[in-house]
Design a protein around this motif. Structure first.
Motif, PDB file in Angstrom:
ATOM      1  N   ALA A 172       0.840  -1.195   0.000  1.00  0.00           N
ATOM      2  CA  ALA A 172       0.000   0.000   0.000  1.00  0.00           C
ATOM      3  C   ALA A 172       0.871   1.239   0.000  1.00  0.00           C
ATOM      4  N   GLY A 173       0.293   2.337  -0.482  1.00  0.00           N
ATOM      5  CA  GLY A 173       0.989   3.622  -0.411  1.00  0.00           C
ATOM      6  C   GLY A 173       2.269   3.665  -1.212  1.00  0.00           C
ATOM      7  N   ASP A 174       3.205   4.483  -0.740  1.00  0.00           N
ATOM      8  CA  ASP A 174       4.487   4.667  -1.421  1.00  0.00           C
ATOM      9  C   ASP A 174       5.485   3.626  -0.923  1.00  0.00           C
ATOM     10  N   GLY A 175       5.281   2.398  -1.354  1.00  0.00           N
ATOM     11  CA  GLY A 175       6.245   1.354  -1.051  1.00  0.00           C
ATOM     12  C   GLY A 175       6.022   0.606   0.243  1.00  0.00           C
ATOM     13  N   VAL A 176       4.987   0.915   1.009  1.00  0.00           N
ATOM     14  CA  VAL A 176       4.776   0.239   2.285  1.00  0.00           C
ATOM     15  C   VAL A 176       4.449  -1.236   2.043  1.00  0.00           C
ATOM     16  N   ARG A 177       5.132  -2.084   2.799  1.00  0.00           N
ATOM     17  CA  ARG A 177       4.873  -3.524   2.724  1.00  0.00           C
ATOM     18  C   ARG A 177       4.668  -4.041   4.148  1.00  0.00           C
ATOM     19  N   LEU A 178       3.495  -4.590   4.388  1.00  0.00           N
ATOM     20  CA  LEU A 178       3.150  -5.121   5.706  1.00  0.00           C
ATOM     21  C   LEU A 178       3.137  -6.640   5.652  1.00  0.00           C
ATOM     22  N   ALA A 179       3.765  -7.278   6.626  1.00  0.00           N
ATOM     23  CA  ALA A 179       3.774  -8.739   6.728  1.00  0.00           C
ATOM     24  C   ALA A 179       2.776  -9.154   7.807  1.00  0.00           C
ATOM     25  N   PHE A 180       1.672  -9.771   7.385  1.00  0.00           N
ATOM     26  CA  PHE A 180       0.603 -10.130   8.317  1.00  0.00           C
ATOM     27  C   PHE A 180       0.943 -11.432   9.033  1.00  0.00           C
ATOM     28  N   VAL A 181       0.729 -11.421  10.358  1.00  0.00           N
ATOM     29  CA  VAL A 181       1.174 -12.534  11.193  1.00  0.00           C
ATOM     30  C   VAL A 181       0.021 -13.242  11.894  1.00  0.00           C
ATOM     31  N   ARG A 182      -0.814 -12.496  12.608  1.00  0.00           N
ATOM     32  CA  ARG A 182      -1.874 -13.106  13.412  1.00  0.00           C
ATOM     33  C   ARG A 182      -2.872 -12.019  13.801  1.00  0.00           C
ATOM     34  N   SER A 183      -3.885 -12.422  14.578  1.00  0.00           N
ATOM     35  CA  SER A 183      -4.890 -11.461  15.032  1.00  0.00           C
ATOM     36  C   SER A 183      -4.682 -11.122  16.505  1.00  0.00           C
ATOM     37  N   SER A 184      -5.321 -10.051  16.931  1.00  0.00           N
ATOM     38  CA  SER A 184      -5.266  -9.638  18.338  1.00  0.00           C
ATOM     39  C   SER A 184      -6.246 -10.450  19.161  1.00  0.00           C
ATOM     40  N   GLU A 185      -5.851 -10.761  20.387  1.00  0.00           N
ATOM     41  CA  GLU A 185      -6.762 -11.364  21.357  1.00  0.00           C
ATOM     42  C   GLU A 185      -7.395 -10.226  22.149  1.00  0.00           C
ATOM     43  N   ARG A 186      -8.699 -10.103  22.045  1.00  0.00           N
ATOM     44  CA  ARG A 186      -9.382  -8.948  22.605  1.00  0.00           C
ATOM     45  C   ARG A 186      -9.670  -9.112  24.095  1.00  0.00           C
ATOM     46  N   CYS A 187      -9.663  -7.960  24.801  1.00  0.00           N
ATOM     47  CA  CYS A 187      -9.921  -7.948  26.242  1.00  0.00           C
ATOM     48  C   CYS A 187     -11.069  -6.984  26.516  1.00  0.00           C
ATOM     49  N   ALA A 188     -11.327  -6.743  27.790  1.00  0.00           N
ATOM     50  CA  ALA A 188     -12.460  -5.901  28.187  1.00  0.00           C
ATOM     51  C   ALA A 188     -12.363  -4.482  27.654  1.00  0.00           C
ATOM     52  N   MET A 189     -11.173  -4.061  27.237  1.00  0.00           N
ATOM     53  CA  MET A 189     -10.997  -2.703  26.735  1.00  0.00           C
ATOM     54  C   MET A 189     -11.916  -2.408  25.543  1.00  0.00           C
ATOM     55  N   ALA A 190     -12.279  -3.458  24.786  1.00  0.00           N
ATOM     56  CA  ALA A 190     -13.138  -3.260  23.618  1.00  0.00           C
ATOM     57  C   ALA A 190     -14.509  -2.706  23.991  1.00  0.00           C
ATOM     58  N   GLY A 191     -14.943  -2.941  25.224  1.00  0.00           N
ATOM     59  CA  GLY A 191     -16.257  -2.460  25.624  1.00  0.00           C
ATOM     60  C   GLY A 191     -16.249  -1.302  26.583  1.00  0.00           C
ATOM     61  N   LEU A 192     -15.060  -0.795  26.930  1.00  0.00           N
ATOM     62  CA  LEU A 192     -14.987   0.299  27.887  1.00  0.00           C
ATOM     63  C   LEU A 192     -15.526   1.594  27.286  1.00  0.00           C
ATOM     64  N   ALA A 193     -16.010   2.456  28.156  1.00  0.00           N
ATOM     65  CA  ALA A 193     -16.516   3.752  27.704  1.00  0.00           C
ATOM     66  C   ALA A 193     -15.368   4.647  27.270  1.00  0.00           C
ATOM     67  N   GLN A 194     -15.631   5.442  26.253  1.00  0.00           N
ATOM     68  CA  GLN A 194     -14.712   6.476  25.802  1.00  0.00           C
ATOM     69  C   GLN A 194     -15.555   7.593  25.208  1.00  0.00           C
ATOM     70  N   PRO A 195     -14.995   8.766  24.953  1.00  0.00           N
ATOM     71  CA  PRO A 195     -15.815   9.877  24.461  1.00  0.00           C
ATOM     72  C   PRO A 195     -16.665   9.486  23.257  1.00  0.00           C
ATOM     73  N   GLY A 196     -17.976   9.640  23.414  1.00  0.00           N
ATOM     74  CA  GLY A 196     -18.900   9.321  22.337  1.00  0.00           C
ATOM     75  C   GLY A 196     -19.327   7.872  22.276  1.00  0.00           C
ATOM     76  N   LEU A 197     -18.735   7.020  23.117  1.00  0.00           N
ATOM     77  CA  LEU A 197     -19.051   5.591  23.091  1.00  0.00           C
ATOM     78  C   LEU A 197     -19.269   5.100  24.526  1.00  0.00           C
ATOM     79  N   PRO A 198     -20.483   4.707  24.888  1.00  0.00           N
ATOM     80  CA  PRO A 198     -20.743   4.246  26.253  1.00  0.00           C
ATOM     81  C   PRO A 198     -20.213   2.844  26.501  1.00  0.00           C
TER      82      PRO A 198
END
Length: 237
Positions: A172-198
């Motif tokens: 992607a972009g101007d020469g960027v090459r990303l090597a994909f390895v695995r996915s993230s293991e999600r924790c409670a942070m995904a549901g925590l409140a933040q500005p605009g998101l309860p």
């Protein structure tokens, strides 16, 4: 043979780890990741980094996600934003009062990486749409999952298409090459409140039940360059 996987719809950088990020139109990418991403963290007197969880390296510090951070064009001058989005004049003094801890300060990364896992996280709109359908009562937004890149995928793309990228490289972009390895293991942070998101714990439950708590594609940087919103992401075979 190469295949087009989508278009970069948004770029996110998180100058201070575990705080809200800043959207960018373009960014330099080097071996460490997006320039300035997680370059700073809130560090306590024991050297542990402020996070949404407790581990050997991280200390849970509730409230960080309600704060924001930005760098603009100066990697040596991070700005901390309070929950209303106002710039904080003295980040260390503010953090000590806000977190009710007298041993915390904003610290630049040194010999130990601030990243939880790998330096670049990519999320597709196909997967994000699946989360919206699986947790219909929740306010679902990519900020819940803190990706660096949100990629707009073509109609009909299956959710969790990111899983098929592992072991491949994305160009992607101007020469960027990303090597994909695995996915993230999600924790409670995904549901925590933040500005605009309860607070929305049902989001983590949906991802846990539907995909073993895993979501996104994590990558290392195989070649540096510049990324822009609107760039095409092409996967190599």
């Amino acid at each position: 043979m190469a295949e087009i996987s989508g278009v970069v719809e948004r770029i996110w950088r998180y100058p201070v780890k575990s705080t809200g990020g800043e959207p960018l139109d373009s960014v330099e990418v080097d071996g460490r990741g997006l320039a300035g991403d997680r370059l700073y963290a809130v560090r306590d007197g024991a050297g542990r980094l402020g996070s949404g969880k407790n581990t050997r390296r991280f200390r849970r510090m509730d409230g960080l996600l309600r704060l924001g951070s930005r760098l603009g064009h100066r990697l040596d001058a991070p700005e901390l934003l309070d929950p209303l989005g106002h710039r904080v004049e003295d980040p260390d003094a503010f953090l000590r009062a806000y977190l009710e801890r007298d041993d915390v300060a904003l610290a630049r990364e040194d010999a130990v990486s601030h990243f939880d896992q790998l330096p670049v996280s990519v999320l597709t709109t196909a997967t994000l749409d699946w989360v919206r359908a699986a947790a219909p009562g929740a306010a679902v937004d990519e900020r819940r999952f803190r990706p660096n890149l949100l990629v707009r995928t073509p109609p009909g793309t299956p959710p969790f298409v990111e899983d098929t990228w592992f072991g491949r490289e994305g160009l992607a972009g101007d020469g960027v090459r990303l090597a994909f390895v695995r996915s993230s293991e999600r924790c409670a942070m995904a549901g925590l409140a933040q500005p605009g998101l309860p607070h929305a714990p049902e989001i983590l439950r949906a991802v846990t039940q539907g995909h073993d708590g895993r979501l996104d594609a994590l990558a290392t940087v195989a070649r540096a360059g510049r990324l822009r919103v609107g760039d095409t992401l092409t996967l190599t075979t």
